[in-house]
Design a protein around this motif. Structure first.
Motif: not given
Length: 564
Positions: A336-338, A383-384, A417-427, A451-453
């Protein structure tokens, strides 16, 4: 090998047993309450990095920038953006890292600049500008039958839309090339004045004390200029790329000590390419970032066309790089990275088995041959992002793609749904330091949602978790690389390549053998190998469960490291 022959062998490079930690500054820690991470925030958490045991910190761009692409659009290479601090604060950070024995690597972004960089402003002012040829300009093409587009060719930007735009200030009507956002015009590396300016800037930073560079899309600097009005995408790995990098080495690195580190991000690079780029006798780069393994779950459409990932494909890819660079060259190891989703969400189980899968993934990465890269937050299993609305996203790539696909008539729920899995903002959500407000990242309003968690996934809680601390497990992994020549330099052999759930390999050297056996799944897995031959009598060196289970069974997401 005789003693004399052994004495003549060159010592392994220092980075063979080093670990790099990547900081994405705007999301690491905010010291002034403006909601954006900064240099002061990094300084406040240097003890965290020292406790982890990392040797190098790589900073994503902190240069002055309009922030169209979060700093990868640079308007002044020799200044710090006020968002992050000042040059004086940078010098303090550098000194404090060096006092702790940590090297600092800058992000080198020289395929393109910002359109607000003085070089481009001058280049766009007139076709007769002395800096016109510092960028890539071409006349439009009148296509027939007319399709409404006249760009020089059909290249697409990585951030959606054409890779060519007109500059408002340019009276000629020509187009400039931007392989990324329109505010990121590509430099013309065929111009020796451009190369001179880049090398001068690199030397300026090294003279200031930085310890090397991570080079953004560095293989894109070698474009096949003769194809710039064609339709094929010859914008990377042109034949002059090795000349450029060898010249860079001569002009910037050759006269300096061997304690520097250079890594080139190279989309599309192959094992054979990497062997050339990183061969010790080639004098180009120390290592490259390749994308083969992070493209395995990418479908035939766009980056956001997600497909299931088979473990056997991941094993085959990583093993091919281990084998291909075993005798010449060197691997960089990352999951993983940014620019990638969170590794535990992508390759692991970020729910019930988050701790186990985070530590398993770290083990199979760090115990391969190469230099491991830890992305901020991986050491606590972040996590994402769990975003559910497009207005929660900040990434230009994600926002542009969503808008373009929405206009084409696609279902917004499918796009989200695609962004939830793949977007760079996840990192890119803030590092979660505490269970408190804004995860202890800022006293203000964070630039992107936390992240709410964070109430359960945070540094404070994890470091107090005893045997279930991901941070403590990372610390032991990093210490093992520092202490064991087997981990740093031992030969790699993949076992059970076709097994759908077992990831197992050995590391072999003069010091003996290690076995890494990992159950990449949520069910118990019988592994007879664990009780057969030398491994049956082997000692457990490291594992991610704190209690003994059946000797021949790996529990869900369990990994064991055995020494024979």
């Amino acid at each position: 090998m005789t003693l004399n022959e052994e004495a003549l062998q060159p010592a392994p490079a220092w980075w063979t047993d080093a670990v790099v930690y990547q900081i994405y500054p705007r999301s690491f820690a905010d010291s002034n309450g403006d909601g954006v991470g900064d240099l002061g925030g990094i300084r406040q958490h240097l003890d965290h990095l020292q406790d982890l045991g990392v040797d190098v910190v790589w900073l994503s761009p902190i240069y002055r920038s309009p922030q169209a692409d979060n700093g990868y659009d640079i308007s002044d290479y020799r200044d710090i953006d006020p968002l992050f601090g000042t040059l004086e604060e940078f010098d303090l950070l550098l000194a404090e890292m060096h006092e702790r024995g940590i090297k600092l690597v800058m992000d080198l972004v020289v395929n393109h600049t910002s359109d607000e960089h003085p070089w481009f402003v001058e280049s766009a002012s007139s076709p007769d500008s002395p800096k016109r040829d510092w960028y890539v300009w071409r006349d439009g093409v009148d296509r027939s039958p007319a399709d409404g587009r006249t760009e020089p060719n059909l290249w697409r930007s990585a951030f959606s839309g054409p890779a060519w735009s007109r500059a408002d200030a340019d009276p000629s009507g020509q187009y400039y090339l931007h392989l990324f956002a329109a505010k990121q015009p590509d430099l013309n590396w065929e111009n020796p004045e451009v190369r001179d300016a880049v090398y001068e800037m690199m030397n300026w930073w090294l003279d200031r004390g930085v310890d090397g560079f991570r080079m953004d899309v560095i293989n894109f600097i070698a474009k096949v200029q003769s194809d710039l009005t064609g339709s094929s995408e010859h914008f990377r790995m042109g034949p002059q790329i090795h000349d450029h990098l060898q010249e860079m080495n001569r002009r910037v690195f050759a006269a300096r000590d061997a304690e520097l580190i250079t890594v080139g991000e190279m989309p599309g690079v192959t094992v054979d390419d990497a062997r050339l780029f990183t061969g010790a006798d080639r004098l180009e780069l120390d290592m490259v970032f390749q994308f083969e393994h992070v493209d395995l779950d990418r479908g035939p459409g766009s980056k956001f066309d997600n497909v299931p990932l088979a473990l056997r494909d991941l094993k085959a890819s990583l093993s091919r790089w281990q084998t291909g660079l075993a005798e010449s060259g060197w691997n960089s190891l990352y999951l993983g990275n940014h620019d990638q989703p969170r590794s535990v969400s992508r390759f692991g189980d970020d729910g019930r088995h988050r701790v186990e899968s985070a530590t398993l993934l770290a083990t199979i990465l760090h115990l391969q041959r190469g230099t491991p890269y830890v992305y901020q937050g991986d050491e606590i299993g972040m996590t994402n992002a769990a975003f559910s609305r497009i207005d929660q996203y900040r990434d230009i790539e994600s926002i542009n793609w969503f808008g373009e696909e929405l206009e084409a008539g696609r279902d917004p729920a499918e796009l989200l749904e695609a962004l939830r899995y793949r977007s760079r903002d996840n990192a890119r959500t803030p590092v979660q330091w505490t269970p408190g407000e804004n995860a202890g990242f800022t006293t203000g309003t964070p630039w992107i949602g936390v992240n709410p968690n964070h109430d359960t996934v945070n540094v404070e809680t994890d470091r107090a978790a005893g045997s279930r601390s991901i941070f403590d497990y990372y610390r032991r992994l990093i210490a093992l690389r520092h202490e064991s020549p087997l981990v740093a330099l031992g030969c790699f052999d993949l076992l059970e390549p076709e097994h759908p759930a077992l990831y197992a390999f050995t590391r072999t050297g003069d010091e003996g053998r290690l076995l890494v056996a990992a159950n990449v799944g949520g069910d118990d897995l019988e592994v007879p190998l664990l009780v057969e031959g030398p491994w049956g009598a082997g000692s457990l060196l490291l594992g991610n469960y704190d209690s003994s289970g059946p000797a021949a069974v790996l529990r869900p997401w369990e990994v064991r490291v055995l020494r024979a």
